[in-house]
Design an enzyme around this catalytic site. Structure first.
Site, PDB file in Angstrom:
ATOM      1  N   GLU A   1       0.815  -1.212   0.000  1.00  0.00           N
ATOM      2  CA  GLU A   1       0.000   0.000   0.000  1.00  0.00           C
ATOM      3  C   GLU A   1       0.849   1.262   0.000  1.00  0.00           C
ATOM      4  OE1 GLU A   1      -2.945   0.155  -0.775  1.00  0.00           O
ATOM      5  OE2 GLU A   1      -3.570  -1.928  -0.534  1.00  0.00           O
TER       6      GLU A   1
ATOM      7  N   THR B   1       1.413   5.682  -7.349  1.00  0.00           N
ATOM      8  CA  THR B   1       2.311   4.921  -8.216  1.00  0.00           C
ATOM      9  C   THR B   1       1.541   3.770  -8.839  1.00  0.00           C
ATOM     10  OG1 THR B   1       4.066   5.433  -6.631  1.00  0.00           O
ATOM     11  CG2 THR B   1       4.577   3.811  -8.332  1.00  0.00           C
TER      12      THR B   1
ATOM     13  N   GLY C   1      10.593   6.875  -6.347  1.00  0.00           N
ATOM     14  CA  GLY C   1      10.104   8.216  -6.063  1.00  0.00           C
ATOM     15  C   GLY C   1       9.435   8.358  -4.701  1.00  0.00           C
TER      16      GLY C   1
ATOM     17  N   TYR D   1      -6.260   6.621   3.905  1.00  0.00           N
ATOM     18  CA  TYR D   1      -6.400   5.585   2.885  1.00  0.00           C
ATOM     19  C   TYR D   1      -5.690   4.291   3.310  1.00  0.00           C
ATOM     20  CZ  TYR D   1      -5.288   2.448  -0.765  1.00  0.00           C
ATOM     21  OH  TYR D   1      -5.124   1.281  -1.437  1.00  0.00           O
TER      22      TYR D   1
ATOM     23  N   ASP E   1      -9.218   6.185  -2.327  1.00  0.00           N
ATOM     24  CA  ASP E   1      -8.113   6.756  -3.095  1.00  0.00           C
ATOM     25  C   ASP E   1      -8.681   7.440  -4.332  1.00  0.00           C
ATOM     26  OD1 ASP E   1      -8.943   4.651  -4.616  1.00  0.00           O
ATOM     27  OD2 ASP E   1      -6.938   4.010  -5.178  1.00  0.00           O
TER      28      ASP E   1
ATOM     29  N   CYS F   1     -13.531   1.675 -15.075  1.00  0.00           N
ATOM     30  CA  CYS F   1     -14.004   3.052 -14.851  1.00  0.00           C
ATOM     31  C   CYS F   1     -12.815   4.005 -14.877  1.00  0.00           C
ATOM     32  CB  CYS F   1     -14.742   3.126 -13.516  1.00  0.00           C
ATOM     33  SG  CYS F   1     -15.754   4.604 -13.298  1.00  0.00           S
TER      34      CYS F   1
ATOM     35  N   CYS G   1     -17.904   1.569 -20.128  1.00  0.00           N
ATOM     36  CA  CYS G   1     -19.197   1.360 -19.480  1.00  0.00           C
ATOM     37  C   CYS G   1     -19.921   0.105 -19.991  1.00  0.00           C
ATOM     38  CB  CYS G   1     -20.078   2.585 -19.662  1.00  0.00           C
ATOM     39  SG  CYS G   1     -19.383   4.084 -18.919  1.00  0.00           S
TER      40      CYS G   1
ATOM     41  N   CYS H   1     -25.215   2.828 -11.961  1.00  0.00           N
ATOM     42  CA  CYS H   1     -24.444   4.067 -12.139  1.00  0.00           C
ATOM     43  C   CYS H   1     -25.339   5.220 -12.593  1.00  0.00           C
ATOM     44  CB  CYS H   1     -23.322   3.838 -13.144  1.00  0.00           C
ATOM     45  SG  CYS H   1     -22.236   5.277 -13.340  1.00  0.00           S
TER      46      CYS H   1
END
Length: 362
Positions: free
Chosen positions: A48, A54, A92, A131, A149, A203, A210, A219
């Site tokens: 995580e 990333t 990073g 998160y 997220d 998505c 879709c 939706c």
DNA sequence: AACGCGGGGGA
DNA sequence: TCCCCAGCGTT
């Protein structure tokens, strides 16, 4: 009158049917990823942290190498920070590595090496925000906590027709409050991962698929044909540009000078060829600087070019100056003299890798 | 709430 | 180019 939630769920939204359809799809379609082998909380935790900002494909090789090198919290807790940064090199956001290292040491010192499954204790750990807290609790401990997220905000902004700016911090708490109420209590792990998997595979930000979506019937944005208008997200501001001079200085013995960056800020604790802001030092003033500051005479031998490197908040232009030190006496400069072939043992940021490539090409 | 913090993928 | 990515800590 008390302050109410600023969003309302569509009247016809059936959160239980949504949850069922999502989880069935996820269980069937989920990718085989290395951190999905088991529920080891440490393993989930590492994944995580690496996955913050990333992409999955970028993380996979780093994750495998990292878990091979540091299989348990004890292995990581005992490691040197420089080695941990080396394992993180190129990924990073290096504070993630330093915070994870510190947090793992905390887990060994305070929790007997067991990653806490308690909400508040987990959140106290360096690098664990809302998160990551929810992700670990749901995936490793099967607790019904939201893990919101970017994927989840995009998916749910469409499903529930929420048009609040997802760039604003407050919006995330809105999503967390809503999802906590409607998420699966039986299988929070697959629910949370299903939302993220859906965001990654179906998505997507542009051109959402879709027609392949397992929750299309739930939706609201699709029903109204506005799925590509969501989520609403304000633009980030443009980066500033900065120019530096990298000094590749060769000593009389053929070794080169490198320095460690400060322990905070950009690229903290990583290594580099001595780097100077060009607003302070151009070519001639750099020579003067070494003369007056260190009593050392240096001679510029080549100018192999300029490197450009883009960060999220700043753009660097780095001019490379190759020079020789004209005296054998030691230079009182905070750094190390090394053979170039041992440079690979130091954690180097990508921009310095680019400098290195420029040298070998020329 | 705004900002600093890496590097890469994809349209 | 531009946007986005399994965000967090600091101010």
């Amino acid at each position: 009158m008390s302050k109410t939630s600023s969003i309302s769920i569509p009247v016809l939204f059936d959160h239980q049917a949504f949850s069922r359809d999502l989880i069935v799809w996820y269980e069937k379609q989920k990718r085989n990823l290395p951190w999905r082998d088991n529920q080891d909380p440490y393993r989930i935790w590492v994944s995580e942290i690496m996955l913050q900002q990333t992409q999955v494909d970028t993380v996979i090789p780093y994750f495998k190498h990292f878990m091979n090198r540091y299989p348990t919290v004890y292995d990581l807790a005992q490691a040197d920070e420089q080695d941990v940064l080396k394992a993180w090199e190129g990924l990073g956001y290096y504070s993630r590595a330093r915070n994870l290292h510190e947090a793992v040491k905390e887990v060994v010192a305070t929790y007997g090496g067991e990653v806490p499954g308690d909400k508040k204790e987990l959140k106290k750990l360096k690098g664990v925000g809302s998160y990551t807290q929810g992700a670990i609790l749901s995936i490793a401990f099967d607790q019904a906590e939201p893990a919101v997220d970017g994927n989840v905000m995009r998916v749910m902004s469409r499903v529930l027709m929420i048009d609040e700016d997802i760039a604003k911090p407050k919006t995330k708490t809105v999503f967390e409050d809503v999802i906590r109420d409607i998420m699966s209590q039986d299988n929070p792990s697959s629910y949370n991962q299903g939302l993220m998997e859906l965001g990654a595979l179906i998505c997507q930000p542009k051109n959402p698929k879709c027609d392949e979506c397992p929750v299309q019937t739930h939706c609201e944005a699709y029903a109204q044909g506005v799925q590509t208008d969501l989520p609403v997200k304000s633009k980030a501001k443009k980066q500033k540009e900065e120019t530096y001079v990298a000094l590749v200085l060769r000593g009389a013995d053929g070794r080169y000078l490198i320095e460690k960056r400060p322990d905070n800020g950009l690229l903290a604790n990583l290594w580099q060829f001595p780097l100077f802001s060009q607003s302070e030092f151009d070519e001639t003033s750099l020579i003067n600087h070494f003369e007056t500051q260190y009593g050392a005479s240096i001679t510029i031998t080549s100018r192999p070019g300029r490197v450009k490197h883009v960060y999220s908040h700043v753009i660097w232009h780095v001019d490379i100056i190759v020079a020789e030190l004209n005296e054998a006496k030691p230079l009182d400069y905070e750094g190390e003299w090394i053979d170039l072939n041992t440079l690979s043992t130091y954690p180097l940021p990508n921009v310095q890798q680019k400098v290195l490539e420029k040298l070998s090409v020329n």
